[in-house]
Design a protein around this motif. Structure first.
Motif, short mmCIF file in Angstrom:
data_model
loop_
_atom_site.label_atom_id
_atom_site.label_comp_id
_atom_site.label_asym_id
_atom_site.label_seq_id
_atom_site.Cartn_x
_atom_site.Cartn_y
_atom_site.Cartn_z
N TYR A 194 -11.05 -6.37 -0.25
CA TYR A 194 -11.64 -6.44 1.09
C TYR A 194 -11.18 -5.27 1.94
O TYR A 194 -11.75 -4.97 2.96
CB TYR A 194 -11.25 -7.74 1.79
CG TYR A 194 -9.78 -8.01 1.66
CD1 TYR A 194 -9.34 -8.97 0.77
CD2 TYR A 194 -8.85 -7.26 2.36
CE1 TYR A 194 -8.01 -9.17 0.58
CE2 TYR A 194 -7.53 -7.46 2.16
CZ TYR A 194 -7.10 -8.41 1.28
OH TYR A 194 -5.78 -8.60 1.09
N HIS A 236 3.37 -6.65 6.80
CA HIS A 236 3.16 -6.00 5.51
C HIS A 236 2.46 -4.66 5.67
O HIS A 236 2.92 -3.63 5.16
CB HIS A 236 2.33 -6.94 4.62
CG HIS A 236 1.73 -6.30 3.41
ND1 HIS A 236 2.49 -5.70 2.44
CD2 HIS A 236 0.44 -6.17 3.00
CE1 HIS A 236 1.69 -5.24 1.48
NE2 HIS A 236 0.44 -5.50 1.81
N LEU A 287 -4.07 4.23 -3.23
CA LEU A 287 -4.98 4.02 -2.10
C LEU A 287 -6.43 4.23 -2.54
O LEU A 287 -7.28 3.38 -2.31
CB LEU A 287 -4.62 4.98 -0.97
CG LEU A 287 -5.53 4.89 0.24
CD1 LEU A 287 -5.40 3.53 0.88
CD2 LEU A 287 -5.20 5.97 1.25
N LYS A 296 -3.33 -3.40 -7.24
CA LYS A 296 -2.57 -2.83 -6.12
C LYS A 296 -1.09 -3.16 -6.25
O LYS A 296 -0.23 -2.33 -5.96
CB LYS A 296 -3.14 -3.35 -4.80
CG LYS A 296 -2.47 -2.84 -3.56
CD LYS A 296 -2.86 -1.43 -3.20
CE LYS A 296 -4.26 -1.38 -2.64
NZ LYS A 296 -4.70 -0.01 -2.36
N HIS A 323 -7.07 -6.97 -3.30
CA HIS A 323 -7.02 -6.13 -2.11
C HIS A 323 -8.39 -5.56 -1.76
O HIS A 323 -8.50 -4.75 -0.87
CB HIS A 323 -6.07 -4.95 -2.32
CG HIS A 323 -4.68 -5.19 -1.85
ND1 HIS A 323 -3.71 -5.71 -2.65
CD2 HIS A 323 -4.08 -4.95 -0.66
CE1 HIS A 323 -2.57 -5.78 -1.99
NE2 HIS A 323 -2.77 -5.34 -0.78
C1 HEM Z 1 2.68 -8.72 -4.00
C2 HEM Z 1 1.80 -8.61 -3.09
C3 HEM Z 1 1.31 -7.35 -2.46
C4 HEM Z 1 1.60 -6.05 -2.74
C5 HEM Z 1 2.54 -5.50 -3.79
C6 HEM Z 1 0.84 -5.26 -1.87
C7 HEM Z 1 0.85 -3.88 -1.86
C8 HEM Z 1 0.19 -3.12 -0.94
C9 HEM Z 1 0.23 -1.73 -0.88
C10 HEM Z 1 0.94 -0.85 -1.86
C11 HEM Z 1 -0.49 -1.33 0.17
C12 HEM Z 1 -0.67 0.07 0.64
C13 HEM Z 1 -2.04 0.49 0.47
C14 HEM Z 1 -2.26 1.59 -0.46
O1 HEM Z 1 -1.38 2.39 -0.74
O2 HEM Z 1 -3.37 1.65 -0.92
C15 HEM Z 1 -1.04 -2.47 0.77
C16 HEM Z 1 -1.88 -2.46 1.85
C17 HEM Z 1 -2.51 -3.57 2.33
N1 HEM Z 1 -2.30 -4.87 1.94
FE1 HEM Z 1 -1.10 -5.46 0.46
N2 HEM Z 1 0.11 -6.08 -1.05
C18 HEM Z 1 0.38 -7.36 -1.37
C19 HEM Z 1 -0.14 -8.49 -0.79
C20 HEM Z 1 -1.10 -8.47 0.22
C21 HEM Z 1 -1.74 -9.63 0.76
C22 HEM Z 1 -1.44 -11.06 0.33
C23 HEM Z 1 -2.64 -9.20 1.67
C24 HEM Z 1 -3.63 -10.01 2.50
C25 HEM Z 1 -4.15 -11.13 2.19
C26 HEM Z 1 -2.55 -7.78 1.74
C27 HEM Z 1 -3.29 -6.99 2.58
C28 HEM Z 1 -3.16 -5.65 2.67
C29 HEM Z 1 -3.94 -4.82 3.54
C30 HEM Z 1 -5.02 -5.29 4.50
C31 HEM Z 1 -3.52 -3.52 3.33
C32 HEM Z 1 -3.98 -2.26 4.02
C33 HEM Z 1 -5.34 -1.94 3.73
C34 HEM Z 1 -5.66 -0.95 2.65
O3 HEM Z 1 -5.07 -0.82 1.57
O4 HEM Z 1 -6.62 -0.30 2.92
N3 HEM Z 1 -1.60 -7.37 0.84
N4 HEM Z 1 -0.61 -3.57 0.09
#
Ligand code: HEM
Lengths: 313, 547
Positions: free
Chosen positions: A309, A168, A296, A253, A307
């Motif tokens: 954490y 992911h 972000l 998010k 999100h």
């Molecule tokens: C429908 C479910 C989810 C969507 C739509 C989603 C969406 C996103 C998006 C758009 C980002 C990019 C970060 C940004 O642009 O800020 C991201 C990053 C990330 N996601 Fe998800 N996410 C989902 C589920 C999860 C789950 C279940 C986890 C962990 C338990 C997770 C962990 C992370 C992490 C660690 C990042 C990068 C760290 C950050 O944003 O600093 N995500 N996610």
């Protein structure tokens, strides 16, 4: 699992070095803009491409502008290597994938942006004059990341210990980084079109790639980024199903990932819809990048969601 | 139906009949239907859906965080009720959000189904005839060859077939011609993408209508069964009936939380047994990222905490051993927690009830007489408790939180404080009436969630199909290629006019140039040696050159 502090410190040092190397690349690309020849249309009357030292012979060998461009490109590639090493050492220090928090995520996104630009610039030399406009935001972003998002190297929280982290987050990074270049190309396209339409005389803008080239760069990168982003959202949903008990819950998010997806889908459609081609489509692409950055920064730092954490500690 | 207007000057005895009301309504409906199902409308609706989602991410939502909504009401007492009437705190279940998504849904169906039918027809139909003026196509060229017309088209056909074009030849009004087409997968991908979007929306809607979710805090050694009465909170789709809930009971045997040296949580695991009510349970272990999945139901660990245990000895010697209640963590980093234990059934009278309200520290230290926790692990558990006696008001009909005492009972004097103390494990507090409360230790509780979403697999399959369709749509090209031959004007041979029409994937010019280049080579390879200047060539237009 304890942190190897010397590697963590090395990573931080490399971060500063990469910013320094990119800054020099900005200087080289700026020199390309300053000393370079104007493109064909305005060649007549423009100063013949004499290098700063006046040694170059017009018409023989490379024009000085492309020499500066090459230097800039080489520096960018060097910076990207150091930049990649920042993440590698951090990952080794904590013995995990180096994208468990916002600092690492944002650093990786910028790296993908730089690498996409290098790939483009190697394949399409005409794109190199974009260099200063890509590398300057890169330097600014990295400085901001270092100042405001920096997080000590540490282990992952329980929720992130899953192989979906690799799937992911890597795809989110890849998509975001490519959209970064796409958005810059669209901004430059808008500037260039206005410059051309008003018969502007900006010496910098007239050395940018042609409007059609910028438009094509923006579109092709978005065409690459969009399926990657789609995949990242789907993978996020699959992960959320096992981590949070539902695959979609309109967490902030998730909501903004959806909004970004719609905006990019709109851009791809607009690009092929009469009446939307050109400037309106480019604006949609710029809005897409704004949404990505908002997702972000705002969603991680201001609102709270699942999100969280991933935020700064 | 055509209506011919009568000539102006003539007095028309009968004005043209106005279309009947029914026809007009039909016409109006058709017009609206066409507008609704235009691609452009679908895109606008998609944008509207994104816009509609924005308030849902900026304002607190009941489905995500009830407390945040309550706080918003407290901070904006005049604005909040107005917003609430606009469903601003339930955006994703609001009628206007549903309206946009239903319209999008109809628009997509109306847009995609006719296209799918047309595509199915086109799959079987031959490529369309060549346009009359090939040189007007975006990419076109003229080649000359000494070959005869049919032989020239043979070469073109062969070159196109190895490139996987479907080819037909016709003899048109302007000479013999060829039409070729490839890239049907692009349109197939396009349709797959859009149909998957519809399927995905259906799956989402189905999950909302027939899905449910309940959550409950379970202390080690206890359990729950899947029924709405047992859950602390639950939500269910409008089509779910209590009797639909799958019969399943879960007991929590043991819960473990592990931490890194720097106290980052590393893992939470729960040993549970599960099975139908009355059945011998099957043991398994679940944890973060690792739920129990059975027949479309899932059981998750979504959180954890501590339940301090107390033994209460009444003055008459009656002992209530190891009674406990979950204390909710106030701080995830140190797991300092707050909660209440209510004991309504100790004595005979309603005023003989006892309650303990308190603060729990898994690793407690006293700082200036105040208990705080410095570690999330239960290394040195301590509680700071206040004991109350009197009437708890549990049967007053008003709902009250199980995690705190009803403050109004205390204000009213129905409950009065009878003692307070900081206790480490094994220590006791003796109340004025001789009752002793002993802090005997601590158990862990797990926050468990039971989820049922029948649309989930459907959504996953649709999402994968959507991605596949998207890749085909973006990466493939649809090309039509046309060729026509005519006699060369002067020195014999043939003029071959070719043109192409490409959809998707820019840079058609370079690919066209490449293809024409290869055609030229192929034609040259088949041509006889150029005739010596002295010997007369074939008569113009004779078409007699041997192959
Ligand atoms: C429908 C479910 C989810 C969507 C739509 C989603 C969406 C996103 C998006 C758009 C980002 C990019 C970060 C940004 O642009 O800020 C991201 C990053 C990330 N996601 Fe998800 N996410 C989902 C589920 C999860 C789950 C279940 C986890 C962990 C338990 C997770 C962990 C992370 C992490 C660690 C990042 C990068 C760290 C950050 O944003 O600093 N995500 N996610």
């Amino acid at each position: 699992m304890s942190v190897d502090q010397s590697l963590a410190d090395l990573s931080d040092t490399l971060f500063s070095i990469s910013v320094a190397v990119y800054s020099v690349a900005v200087v080289a690309f700026s020199a390309q803009l300053a000393f370079g020849r104007r493109p064909a249309r305005e060649l007549v009357g423009a100063a013949v491409g004499a290098g700063p030292d006046g040694t170059s012979i017009p018409g023989a060998g490379r024009a000085p502008s492309s020499r500066w461009g090459l230097i800039g490109l080489a520096l960018t590639a060097l910076g990207a290597l150091v930049h990649a090493a920042v993440l590698v050492t951090r990952g080794m220090a904590a013995d995990r994938l180096p994208w468990g928090n916002m600092y690492e995520f944002a650093t990786a996104v910028v790296l993908v942006g730089v690498v996409s630009f290098v790939v483009l610039a190697v394949r399409v030399p005409g794109v190199r004059t974009m260099g200063a406009f890509v590398l300057a935001p890169v330097v600014l972003s990295l400085v901001a990341i270092g100042l405001f998002l920096y997080t000590e190297t540490g282990p992952l929280v329980a929720a992130l210990r899953s192989s979906w982290l690799a799937v992911h987050v890597s795809s989110a990074i890849l998509g975001f980084g490519v959209f970064f270049v796409s958005g810059i190309a669209s901004v430059l396209y808008l500037l260039r079109v206005r410059h051309d339409a008003t018969g502007g005389s900006s010496s910098v803008l007239s050395r940018l790639p042609a409007a059609a080239t910028l438009d094509r760069v923006a579109h092709r990168t978005a065409v690459f980024g969009f399926p990657v982003w789609t995949f990242a959202v789907i993978a996020g949903a699959i992960w959320a199903e096992s981590a949070w008990g539902r695959f979609w819950g309109w967490d902030p998010k998730e909501t903004w990932a959806f909004i970004a997806w719609v905006v990019y889908a709109g851009y791809l459609h607009a690009r092929t819809t009469a009446g939307w081609r050109g400037r309106p489509a480019a604006w949609v692409n710029v809005v897409g990048l704004v949404v990505m950055v908002f997702n972000l920064l705002y969603v991680n730092m201001v609102s709270t969601g699942l999100h969280s954490y991933a935020g700064v500690s | 139906m055509t209506i011919t207007a009568p000539p102006r000057p003539a007095a028309a005895p009968q004005p043209p009949a106005r279309p009947s009301a029914g026809r007009r309504a039909l016409g109006l409906w058709l017009r609206w239907w066409r507008r609704l199902t235009a691609m452009r409308t679908a895109i606008i609706l998609l944008f509207l859906l994104a816009l509609a989602a924005i308030p849902g991410s900026l304002l607190p939502q009941r489905t995500l965080n009830q407390n945040a909504v309550r706080q918003y009401f407290a901070e904006h007492p005049t604005l909040a009720p107005v917003l609430d009437r606009l469903y601003a705190f339930d955006v994703f279940s609001s009628p206007w959000f549903a309206a946009v998504y239903l319209l999008l849904f109809i628009s997509l169906i109306g847009c995609v189904v006719p296209r799918a039918v047309e595509h199915a027809r086109a799959l079987r139909a031959a490529p369309p005839p060549a346009p009359r003026r090939l040189l007007r196509l975006p990419d076109s060229a003229e080649l000359t060859t000494p070959l005869a017309g049919p032989a020239t088209l043979d070469v073109v056909e062969e070159e196109l077939r190895v490139r996987r074009f479907r080819v037909v030849r016709r003899s048109g009004r302007d000479g013999e011609e060829l039409s070729a087409e490839k890239g049907f997968w692009k349109e197939t991908g396009n349709l797959l993408f859009h149909l998957s979007l519809v399927a995905l929306l259906l799956g989402l809607a189905g999950g909302k209508l027939w899905g449910y979710e309940g959550s409950i805090l379970v202390t080690e050694g206890q359990g729950f069964c899947n029924s709405f009465q047992q859950y602390d909170t639950y939500s269910a789709g409008p089509l779910v009936e209590g009797s639909d809930l799958s019969p399943l009971c879960v007991d929590l045997e043991d819960f473990r939380a592990e931490y890194e040296e720097n106290l980052t949580a590393a893992s939470f695991t729960a040993d549970i047994t599960y099975g139908a009510p009355g059945e011998e349970g099957r043991p398994t272990t679940i944890g973060v990222n690792d739920p129990l999945r059975i027949d479309g139901d899932r059981v998750y660990v979504t959180g954890h905490g501590y339940s301090p245990r107390f033994t209460v000895t009444l003055p008459d010697g009656t002992v209530f051993e190891d009674v406990s209640a979950p204390f909710l963590p106030a701080d995830q980093a140190t797991m300092s927690s707050e909660g209440a234990l209510k004991l309504p059934d100790l004595g005979a009278g309603v005023d003989d009830q006892l309650a303990i309200e308190g603060f729990f520290a898994p690793t407690g230290v006293l700082q200036g007489g105040i208990l705080t926790s410095i570690d999330p692990r239960a290394l040195a558990p301590q509680v700071a408790i206040i004991a109350y006696q009197g009437y708890l008001g549990l049967d007053s009909g008003l709902p009250q939180s199980v995690y705190s005492l009803d403050a109004s009972q205390i204000e009213r004097g129905s409950l009065s404080e009878v003692g307070r103390a900081n206790l480490a494990a094994g220590e006791s507090l003796t109340l004025p009436d001789g009752t002793t409360i002993t802090f005997t230790g601590v158990s862990q509780f797990a926050a468990l969630q039971f989820s049922h979403d029948p649309g989930q697999v459907w959504v996953l399959v649709s999402a994968i199909a959507l991605l596949v369709g998207l890749l085909a749509l973006l990466l493939l090209r649809r090309e039509r290629f046309f060729a026509r031959v005519g006699a060369a004007a002067e020195d014999g041979g043939t003029v071959l006019t070719v043109g192409s029409l490409t959809r998707g994937g820019g840079e058609s010019a370079t690919r066209f140039a490449e293809l024409t280049g290869e055609l030229r080579t192929a034609l040259a390879a088949r041509s006889p040696e150029p005739p010596a200047p002295s010997s007369g060539g074939a008569a113009p237009g004779s078409g007699g050159s041997p192959e």
